[in-house]
Design an enzyme around this catalytic site. Structure first.
Site, PDB file in Angstrom:
ATOM      1  N   HIS A  58       0.193   3.486   4.677  1.00  0.00           N
ATOM      2  CA  HIS A  58      -0.623   4.156   3.671  1.00  0.00           C
ATOM      3  C   HIS A  58      -0.348   5.657   3.666  1.00  0.00           C
ATOM      4  O   HIS A  58      -0.216   6.289   2.612  1.00  0.00           O
ATOM      5  CB  HIS A  58      -2.110   3.931   3.944  1.00  0.00           C
ATOM      6  CG  HIS A  58      -2.544   2.502   3.900  1.00  0.00           C
ATOM      7  ND1 HIS A  58      -2.145   1.570   4.831  1.00  0.00           N
ATOM      8  CD2 HIS A  58      -3.376   1.841   3.042  1.00  0.00           C
ATOM      9  CE1 HIS A  58      -2.695   0.397   4.555  1.00  0.00           C
ATOM     10  NE2 HIS A  58      -3.445   0.535   3.476  1.00  0.00           N
ATOM     11  N   SER A  78       0.809  -1.219   0.000  1.00  0.00           N
ATOM     12  CA  SER A  78       0.000   0.000   0.000  1.00  0.00           C
ATOM     13  C   SER A  78       0.839   1.264   0.000  1.00  0.00           C
ATOM     14  O   SER A  78       0.411   2.288  -0.545  1.00  0.00           O
ATOM     15  CB  SER A  78      -0.946  -0.003   1.200  1.00  0.00           C
ATOM     16  OG  SER A  78      -1.854  -1.082   1.127  1.00  0.00           O
TER      17      SER A  78
END
Length: 306
Positions: free
Chosen positions: A245, A180
């Protein structure tokens, strides 16, 4: 990365010293399937018509977008291997042997430097892998076709490294898995580039597609937050962190935007490039020293080694 057009050469092109038709690419008729694909990629990624024409005329698919395809195939291969060995494909991260893999970043094993990058080949489950693979193929491959493997690989790897280092600073007791960080770096850079060049971007349904991309990213981020605070299947070690993230997004809206906004121009000629490189370098150095000294000084209670 240095074999790019200079600003003066770009001005020469704009003044007409180049063999280009005056009509827009969208008005071209009788194109083959491959030509229509190249034109579609140009309109998906580039905000200026002169750049779109340059890309359309000069693209040869040699080399092909090998970086994103190779990374994706490796991620899928490692996931399938782990799925077979663990006999579990959904929420693999809940398996008691999952964290024993030598690719996962674990805070107790942070001295093993390769883990800050190799964690991208381990995913929490098929639901985690699926969305990351879809996003990096739909966004990463067209970007690599336009900007090349070196530039897109740089943004991707910078996002991956920033993600694991951000976790080691902000969520010190948690492991990290999944790609991610790199995926969010590319998607954030692409979306930011579209917003900053809104009138020039001619991709179809751009508002709807931006909304869909943001919804997908939000769903994946929400899944990661839920999993992080969900009771762990093997206490006292928590589930993987979601902070990677955010590290990827930070890279995307800084280094990534500069890369995507300077198609066929030398990055070393852009002052913003050096500013963001300096900021990234300072963050990496800070995180390295943090990992060396902070864990001891804070007397932090870490989960046991896997």
């Amino acid at each position: 990365m240095s074999n790019k057009r200079s600003n003066s050469f770009r001005q020469a092109i704009l003044q007409g010293n180049r063999r280009l038709s005056s009509k827009a690419l969208l008005e071209e008729k009788g194109l083959s399937l491959s030509q229509r694909l190249i034109r579609h990629v140009a309109y998906e990624t580039l905000p200026r018509e002169i750049d779109r024409k340059w890309y359309y005329d000069s693209y040869t698919c040699c080399p092909p977008p090998w970086f994103m395809i190779t990374v994706t195939l490796l991620e899928v291969a490692f996931f399938l291997y782990n799925g077979v060995s663990l006999d579990q494909f959904v929420l693999q991260v809940t398996h008691p042997r999952y964290l024993k893999n030598s690719l996962v970043y674990h805070p107790q094993l942070r001295a093993q430097a390769w883990r800050y990058l190799t964690y991208i080949f381990m995913h929490a489950g098929i639901e985690h892998l699926g969305l990351n693979v879809v996003l990096q193929l739909l966004v990463g491959v067209p970007l690599e076709m336009v900007h090349g493997a070196a530039r897109i690989g740089l943004v991707y790897v910078a996002g991956v490294l920033a993600g694991s280092l951000a976790v080691s600073v902000a969520d010190m007791t948690a492991p990290v898995v999944g790609s991610s960080g790199g995926v969010y770096a590319l998607v954030s850079a692409h979306l930011a580039n579209i917003v900053m060049n809104w009138s020039g971007m001619k991709c179809q349904f751009k508002l709807l597609r931006m909304a869909v991309a943001l919804i997908c990213m939000s769903m994946e981020f929400g899944r990661a937050v839920w999993l992080r605070f969900h009771p762990s299947a093997y206490p006292p070690c928590p589930h993987p962190s979601f902070v990677a993230h955010l590290g990827g997004v930070a890279v995307g809206i800084t280094l990534g935007v500069v890369v995507l906004r300077n198609y066929e121009q030398r990055l070393q000629d852009q002052s913003l490039w050096w500013i963001f490189v300096a900021m990234y370098t300072v963050f990496v150095l800070f995180a390295v020293f943090w990992n060396i000294f902070a864990y001891t000084l804070l007397d932090l209670k870490l989960p046991p080694p896997p």
